[in-house]
Enzyme design. Sequence first.
Site, PDB file in Angstrom:
ATOM      1  N   HIS A   1     -27.244  -5.373 -23.267  1.00 37.61           N
ATOM      2  CA  HIS A   1     -26.587  -4.964 -24.296  1.00 37.61           C
ATOM      3  C   HIS A   1     -26.819  -3.732 -24.859  1.00 37.61           C
ATOM      4  O   HIS A   1     -25.656  -2.868 -25.063  1.00 37.61           O
ATOM      5  CB  HIS A   1     -26.328  -6.120 -25.243  1.00 37.61           C
TER       6      HIS A   1
ATOM      7  N   ARG B   1     -28.724 -16.064 -21.156  1.00 36.11           N
ATOM      8  CA  ARG B   1     -29.081 -17.455 -20.471  1.00 36.11           C
ATOM      9  C   ARG B   1     -30.415 -17.546 -19.967  1.00 36.11           C
ATOM     10  O   ARG B   1     -30.737 -18.558 -19.763  1.00 36.11           O
ATOM     11  CB  ARG B   1     -27.971 -17.735 -19.332  1.00 36.11           C
TER      12      ARG B   1
ATOM     13  N   GLN C   1     -16.866  -8.909 -12.762  1.00 41.42           N
ATOM     14  CA  GLN C   1     -15.956  -8.751 -14.071  1.00 41.42           C
ATOM     15  C   GLN C   1     -15.731  -7.286 -14.181  1.00 41.42           C
ATOM     16  O   GLN C   1     -14.221  -6.992 -14.739  1.00 41.42           O
ATOM     17  CB  GLN C   1     -16.959  -9.158 -15.275  1.00 41.42           C
TER      18      GLN C   1
ATOM     19  N   VAL D   1     -29.952  -3.797 -16.528  1.00 37.16           N
ATOM     20  CA  VAL D   1     -31.235  -3.737 -17.028  1.00 37.16           C
ATOM     21  C   VAL D   1     -32.087  -4.799 -16.548  1.00 37.16           C
ATOM     22  O   VAL D   1     -31.637  -6.089 -16.691  1.00 37.16           O
ATOM     23  CB  VAL D   1     -31.020  -3.559 -18.624  1.00 37.16           C
TER      24      VAL D   1
ATOM     25  N   GLY E   1     -21.364  -3.970 -18.039  1.00 39.51           N
ATOM     26  CA  GLY E   1     -22.595  -4.202 -17.199  1.00 39.51           C
ATOM     27  C   GLY E   1     -22.129  -4.414 -15.877  1.00 39.51           C
ATOM     28  O   GLY E   1     -21.473  -5.555 -15.672  1.00 39.51           O
ATOM     29  N   LEU E   2     -22.944  -3.647 -14.744  1.00 35.81           N
ATOM     30  CA  LEU E   2     -22.541  -4.119 -13.422  1.00 35.81           C
ATOM     31  C   LEU E   2     -23.145  -5.403 -13.155  1.00 35.81           C
ATOM     32  O   LEU E   2     -23.080  -5.946 -12.126  1.00 35.81           O
ATOM     33  CB  LEU E   2     -23.231  -3.078 -12.700  1.00 35.81           C
ATOM     34  N   LYS E   3     -24.132  -6.041 -13.966  1.00 36.72           N
ATOM     35  CA  LYS E   3     -24.828  -7.352 -13.607  1.00 36.72           C
ATOM     36  C   LYS E   3     -23.634  -8.309 -13.267  1.00 36.72           C
ATOM     37  O   LYS E   3     -23.711  -9.307 -12.622  1.00 36.72           O
ATOM     38  CB  LYS E   3     -25.405  -7.716 -15.048  1.00 36.72           C
ATOM     39  N   ASP E   4     -22.474  -8.185 -14.070  1.00 36.78           N
ATOM     40  CA  ASP E   4     -21.436  -8.709 -14.034  1.00 36.78           C
ATOM     41  C   ASP E   4     -20.446  -7.836 -13.245  1.00 36.78           C
ATOM     42  O   ASP E   4     -19.118  -7.671 -13.551  1.00 36.78           O
ATOM     43  CB  ASP E   4     -20.775  -9.271 -15.247  1.00 36.78           C
TER      44      ASP E   4
END
Length: 297
Positions: free
Chosen positions: A39, A189, A155, A178, A149-152
């Site tokens: 974040h 999580r 999304q 990250v 974030g590209l982690k999602d």
Amino acid sequence: MLIRTTITEVKNAVAAYRSENRDGIVGFVPTMGFLHEGHASLMRRSKAESGLTVLSIFVNPLQFGPNEDFERYPRNVERDLELAGKENVDIVFMPPVQEMYPKPVKTKVLISEVTDRLCGASRPGHFDGVGTVVSKLFHIIGPDRAYFGLKDAQQVAVIAKMTEDLNIPVEIVPCETVREADGLALSSRNVYLNDAERIQAVVLSQALNKASELSRSESETPASLRGKLVQYITEAAPLSDIDYVEVLGYPDLTELNNNLPLKGINESWIVAMAVRFGSTRLIDNRLFTAKEVASHV
Ligand code: AMP
């Protein structure tokens, strides 16, 4: 740092900035709190590119399924505000649920096709909740840019499609994932994981490295790569329970031609996975471009 909990107050705070900075850029970072370095990287990017950075902290009940972790989602407002303060965020918007949803919601934003696979398939209704809350937040804050974030990665694709389809005047800025030192993608999580699960959770990022390697071979197709990754994860992490492993075009998230080796594919594609460890569901992904795969030859 201004902390605002009502829609009227946060609108006034953004309006005050706009009235004094006619050409000022408003950057927006929507989150569900329990903030971490991932974040923080979005906040930093917004601070570097914007005159005003607004962070929202809101655990959105609408995007959680009935058997998901809305109630036990980790929360720590005090720590979040400390981290936001360190990153010099200008405004934190942290509304109570009652402020965002004073009455039962009768209007939702439904995004089709790009939500058919991956988390859209595993978590029915999830992206309707995400689309609805993000569009509400965009209307409330009115940002020029919003950082995701590209982690999602799904999304990011869903929100980009929604803003395009609905002509919402905001630029969606995708930001790199990250990771912890061992490769595990940071996630609020991750605190759910016990020690043994935490050790094995590194399998997600290791599988993505493996995907990178394998995709350079002449013969690797989307289907063969998928099969090898499923086998790799199952063998390397006995505590894992695979929800999905998929190799798809990005950002459309449609099936790739399984008769073509990945090396010959002329579009961007993604390896995306969701893996459970006990009751904790982790996601991770890597994006590939045709050029990138070819340059490793
Ligand atoms: P969340 O609080 O999990 O809803 O995430 C809020 C924003 O932070 C989303 O745009 C996420 O994609 C992004 N984010 C979460 N984890 C990471 C990470 N490890 N690296 C970069 N961005 C992240």
